[in-house]
Scaffold this active site. Structure first.
Site, PDB file in Angstrom:
ATOM      1  CB  ALA A 174       7.865  -0.412  11.540  1.00  0.00           C
ATOM      2  CB  ALA A 175       8.214  -0.239   5.758  1.00  0.00           C
ATOM      3  N   PRO A 221       9.341  -4.737   4.121  1.00  0.00           N
ATOM      4  CG  PRO A 221      10.398  -2.655   3.705  1.00  0.00           C
ATOM      5  CD  PRO A 221       9.996  -3.685   2.987  1.00  0.00           C
ATOM      6  CE  LYS A 241      -0.471   1.947   3.675  1.00  0.00           C
ATOM      7  NZ  LYS A 241       0.113   3.281   4.203  1.00  0.00           N
ATOM      8  CG  ASP A 249      -3.661   1.825   6.554  1.00  0.00           C
ATOM      9  OD1 ASP A 249      -4.186   2.870   6.428  1.00  0.00           O
ATOM     10  OD2 ASP A 249      -2.291   1.823   6.618  1.00  0.00           O
ATOM     11  CB  ALA A 302      -0.676  -5.653   2.632  1.00  0.00           C
ATOM     12  N   GLY A 310       2.269  -3.144   5.294  1.00  0.00           N
ATOM     13  CA  GLY A 310       2.853  -4.622   5.212  1.00  0.00           C
ATOM     14  C   GLY A 310       1.681  -5.569   6.071  1.00  0.00           C
ATOM     15  CG  LEU A 318       5.834  -0.076   1.983  1.00  0.00           C
ATOM     16  CD1 LEU A 318       7.027  -0.854   1.414  1.00  0.00           C
ATOM     17  CD2 LEU A 318       5.380   1.033   0.683  1.00  0.00           C
TER      18      LEU A 318
END
Length: 270
Positions: free
Chosen positions: A93-94, A91, A10, A130, A101, A98, A96
């Site tokens: 805590a990036a 990665p 994301k 998210d 997702a 993660g 994205l």
């Protein structure tokens, strides 16, 4: 028979933070977009739910029982157990999404095998702001804490994108806490291309205060032939959009040559 899902990375093409809420969360407006690559999940029927984690960033998820994949399975009714193998390629805590997702991919696996309950969006929101957007993994506008979603027609679909992360984890909480509280205005209207071009990420400045290397990444990406460069979410990953794959490959090579220790992923917006 094994089922597979990609937990699509994301990114926030724009992220406008409007105010702090009394419940500790923040009122925001964001344009979610998703890259056509990310973590990989495979699932097969089992007597009970199981989770196995592998991949480059597996070591950062030391407690499988506290993993959001396991929590997502616990949040959804399903008659048949699932043994899930998670290849952690993004990665942690990036910025994205993660973990979100990964949870979104679990929702899609359950949807394919048994169907989702009518209140799936509420269940997803309980796992993280998210997660509802990540279930669909399509461009959309998020309001409120990010869970009030409006679908958009993505005129940036297929756009080449480069993700770069310094391999420094950056927790979301401290970045939001460091936000100065100033409302810099609403996210603009229009198609995703216009919002991305004229929008901003209000968390860039506080994230850079905590993790200064973000400014270096942004600077390096701006030296490439990028159309748009921005930090994603609360950082520390930054992204750049390119007009074509050749410009993307050149940028990725340029970035890898100058900073071989940084993580990167290339792809296209969904």
């Amino acid at each position: 028979m094994a089922l597979t899902e990609i937990a699509y990375a994301k990114i926030n093409l724009a992220l406008h933070v409007r105010r702090r809420r009394e419940d500790g969360y923040h009122e925001l407006e964001t344009l979610f977009a998703f890259v056509d690559d990310g973590d990989r999940l495979s699932a097969r029927p089992a007597d009970r739910d199981e989770l196995r984690i592998q991949g480059e960033f597996a070591a950062t998820l030391s407690d499988p029982f506290d993993n959001i994949v396991a929590k997502a399975l616990g949040h959804l009714p399903h008659r048949q157990g699932l043994a899930i193998a998670l290849e952690k390629r993004l990665p942690v805590a990036a910025g994205l999404g993660g973990g979100s997702a990964d949870a979104g991919a679990v929702f899609r696996l359950i949807r394919e095998t048994e169907g989702l309950p009518d209140d799936w969006a509420e269940r997803a929101a309980q796992l993280g702001a998210d997660v509802p957007a990540c279930v669909g993994s399509r461009a959309c506008i998020g309001r409120g804490t990010g869970t009030e979603l409006v679908a958009v027609e993505n005129d940036l679909a297929g756009k080449a994108v480069l993700l770069v992360n310094p391999r420094v984890p950056l927790a979301t909480g401290p970045v939001f806490k460091a936000w100065d509280g100033l409302d810099r205005g609403a996210m603009p209207d229009g198609p995703p291309s216009a919002i991305a071009r004229t929008g901003r990420n209000d968390l860039e400045a506080p994230a850079i205060e905590i993790c200064p290397v973000i400014a270096e990444i942004l600077s390096v990406l701006r030296e490439t032939q990028a159309d748009i460069v921005r930090m994603s979410g609360s950082g520390a990953t930054c992204f750049a959009l390119y007009r074509d794959d050749e410009a993307l490959r050149d940028a990725a090579a340029q970035c890898a040559a100058s900073h071989p220790d940084w993580w990167q992923m290339t792809g296209h917006l969904r």
